[in-house]
Design a protein around this motif. Structure first.
Motif, mmCIF file in Angstrom:
data_model
loop_
_atom_site.group_PDB
_atom_site.id
_atom_site.type_symbol
_atom_site.label_atom_id
_atom_site.label_comp_id
_atom_site.label_asym_id
_atom_site.label_seq_id
_atom_site.Cartn_x
_atom_site.Cartn_y
_atom_site.Cartn_z
ATOM 1 N N ARG A 187 -6.022 5.109 -7.099
ATOM 2 C CA ARG A 187 -5.490 5.956 -6.028
ATOM 3 C C ARG A 187 -6.398 7.143 -5.727
ATOM 4 N NH1 ARG A 187 0.386 7.211 -7.374
ATOM 5 N NH2 ARG A 187 -0.476 8.507 -9.036
ATOM 6 N N GLU A 188 -6.930 7.782 -6.759
ATOM 7 C CA GLU A 188 -7.738 8.993 -6.571
ATOM 8 C C GLU A 188 -9.046 8.662 -5.848
ATOM 9 O OE1 GLU A 188 -7.107 7.582 -9.744
ATOM 10 O OE2 GLU A 188 -5.077 8.376 -9.504
ATOM 11 N N ALA A 241 1.498 6.941 0.115
ATOM 12 C CA ALA A 241 2.432 6.272 -0.793
ATOM 13 C C ALA A 241 1.673 5.179 -1.542
ATOM 14 C CB ALA A 241 3.603 5.676 -0.006
ATOM 15 N N ILE A 242 0.821 5.583 -2.456
ATOM 16 C CA ILE A 242 0.023 4.647 -3.241
ATOM 17 C C ILE A 242 0.569 4.639 -4.670
ATOM 18 C CG2 ILE A 242 -2.273 4.035 -4.082
ATOM 19 C CD1 ILE A 242 -3.468 5.454 -1.685
ATOM 20 N N GLU A 243 1.025 3.475 -5.123
ATOM 21 C CA GLU A 243 1.617 3.361 -6.454
ATOM 22 C C GLU A 243 0.544 3.553 -7.533
ATOM 23 O OE1 GLU A 243 4.686 3.341 -6.484
ATOM 24 O OE2 GLU A 243 5.529 2.074 -4.899
ATOM 25 N N ASN A 244 0.976 3.848 -8.764
ATOM 26 C CA ASN A 244 0.004 4.020 -9.846
ATOM 27 C C ASN A 244 -0.516 2.685 -10.376
ATOM 28 O OD1 ASN A 244 1.830 3.000 -11.850
ATOM 29 N ND2 ASN A 244 2.732 5.013 -12.094
ATOM 30 N N ALA A 245 0.147 1.590 -10.006
ATOM 31 C CA ALA A 245 -0.300 0.258 -10.396
ATOM 32 C C ALA A 245 0.266 -0.751 -9.404
ATOM 33 C CB ALA A 245 0.149 -0.081 -11.815
ATOM 34 N N PHE A 268 0.235 1.513 -0.498
ATOM 35 C CA PHE A 268 -0.523 0.514 -1.252
ATOM 36 C C PHE A 268 0.164 0.338 -2.592
ATOM 37 C CE2 PHE A 268 -3.765 -0.858 -4.300
ATOM 38 C CZ PHE A 268 -4.247 -1.984 -3.658
ATOM 39 N N GLY A 269 0.426 -0.912 -2.943
ATOM 40 C CA GLY A 269 1.098 -1.175 -4.215
ATOM 41 C C GLY A 269 1.609 -2.590 -4.254
#
Length: 442
Positions: A187-188, A241-245, A268-269
């Motif tokens: 994400r970063e 809204a980007i999930e951590n995985a 994204f996710g």
């Protein structure tokens, strides 16, 4: 008004069918309960340290009654042992396992938290699961959506014209609010690229360029849906809204919160996310664009087009038929996770209580009950290279697979062991290159 009337009638019919289904199901199950009305309720034991207090009470679950406790001395009396995924420890499982013990797993997090959770070697030892996966026994896919009403409520929704006013800052009005800066989804890395193309107000610990208002700086992470925070976010046009995985059906507040406040998510996710949006067009999907530059151009264009922008907000603005996704509607009606009084653990306890009481074949879970790819998936970067931490996360998943295989070995041997035993075996396998790795991890 005719369409609104039909929609209300349709929802009412669905609710009545749902109620009839569960009333009949409970009655059918009740005939299968193999205990007298005077017998003591079966016991469920939490094998987890997530409780900071002694927990022991009788839980009434419709026609069923169970004693739920976290007193480990009750292990021999328990019919089911309950595990909370976030609090799992590799050296803390009740061994030897009695043939009477059903194992039940409640786990709402991604592999970011428990790296051995996706593997079949580990999951096959559980008889009942409740995860974000639609294939678990008690899916909690929409757990981060407070209620169906919140999706259609206009309480926080602001007009396009207000969002476009000078009072609201420069176009395209994008907010990023994240404090986990080391994610499997990269994400970063993606946000660094996107922020080179468009203005983004970043308030969390990650890539912060602005400070939250003083009233929101205290513990906003534990108040994800506070009215103050929702009002603050609602003035933006878009929210990252980007999930951590990336896992099938792993959908957090990242997706639902912007929808609740009438802001378009840039998502994204979960690869299956389009199965869960309220209308066919409710979000912008990062995967639909080759890179951040292309996405940035689209966001700039959309931010200036009122008609097109509002077409993403049909769940707010189409008052006659706000939720057009039948699958989402069915899930919201069928699973008891969409009330403000919803208790995450009690709902799981009751699901296990019914399963443990009802006679029938004993099931075993498998990888679909968690349904995550073994290789971390990340957002597409302009440079075509991997995120900075991609190699580290692949290595972590390899360790997770080795851990799952060791747990499988220990569980099958059915002998007591502790954390030191587990760590010693892990170190031995790694030193001897005996952590054979699935080719899918490469």
């Amino acid at each position: 008004m005719r369409f609104a009337h039909r929609w209300i009638i349709g929802i009412t019919c669905l609710i009545l069918v749902w109620l009839l289904h569960f009333v009949c199901w409970d009655l059918v199950e009740l005939f299968d309960v193999q205990k007298s009305t005077t017998a003591a309720p079966i016991e469920l034991l939490w094998w987890s340290h997530h409780f900071s207090f002694v927990y022991d009470e009788v839980r009434q679950c419709g026609a069923f009654e169970c004693r739920v406790t976290n007193k480990r001395q009750r292990l021999s009396s328990a019919r089911a042992v309950l595990f909370y995924g976030t609090a799992l420890k590799t050296g803390d499982f009740p061994m030897p396992r009695s043939p009477q013990h059903l194992w039940a797993l409640l786990h709402e997090e991604s592999p970011r938290n428990v790296i051995y959770a996706p593997f079949d070697d580990f999951l096959q030892h559980f008889n009942f699961t409740s995860t974000f996966s639609r294939y678990s026994d008690q899916p909690i896919t929409t757990q981060w959506l407070p209620s169906a009403h919140d999706l259609i409520s206009m309480d926080y929704t602001m007009s396009f014209d207000f969002k476009s006013s000078n009072l609201n800052g420069p176009s395209p009005s994008v907010v990023f609010l994240n404090s986990d800066c080391d994610t499997m989804s990269g994400r970063e890395d993606y946000m660094k690229e996107l922020m080179r193309h468009i203005n983004v107000d970043s308030f969390g610990s990650c890539l912060r360029n602005k400070d939250l208002p003083a009233s929101l700086q205290n513990d906003y992470l534990n108040n994800l849906y506070s009215p103050k925070l929702l009002r603050f976010l609602s003035r933006y046009k878009f929210m990252i809204a980007i999930e951590n995985a990336v896992c099938e059906d792993y959908i957090t507040e990242k997706f639902w919160r912007p929808l609740v406040v009438g802001v378009i998510p840039i998502y994204f996710g979960s690869p299956s996310i389009k199965d869960w949006q309220p209308q066919k067009k409710s979000a912008i999907f990062v995967s639909d664009f080759p890179n951040a530059a292309a996405l940035g151009r689209y966001i700039m264009e959309l931010s200036e087009n009122k008609t097109e922008y509002d077409s993403f907000r049909g769940h707010k603005l189409n008052r006659s038929h706000p939720i057009q996704n039948e699958k989402l509607l069915h899930h919201l009606i069928t699973y008891p996770h969409q009330t403000r009084e919803y208790d995450f653990f009690e709902t799981f306890e009751c699901a296990v209580c019914k399963y443990a009481t009802h006679s029938g074949p004993i099931k075993r879970a498998n990888a679909r009950h968690y349904n995550c790819p073994l290789v971390p998936i990340y957002a597409p970067l302009e440079s075509k290279k991997e995120p900075e931490r991609a190699t580290d996360w692949r290595s972590a998943m390899e360790v997770g697979q080795c851990q799952a295989r060791i747990l499988d070995t220990f569980f099958r041997s059915n002998k007591p062991y502790n954390e030191a035993d587990f760590e010693a075996e892990l170190n031995r396998r790694m030193d001897d290159n005996r952590c054979s790795i699935d080719p899918k991890l490469h």
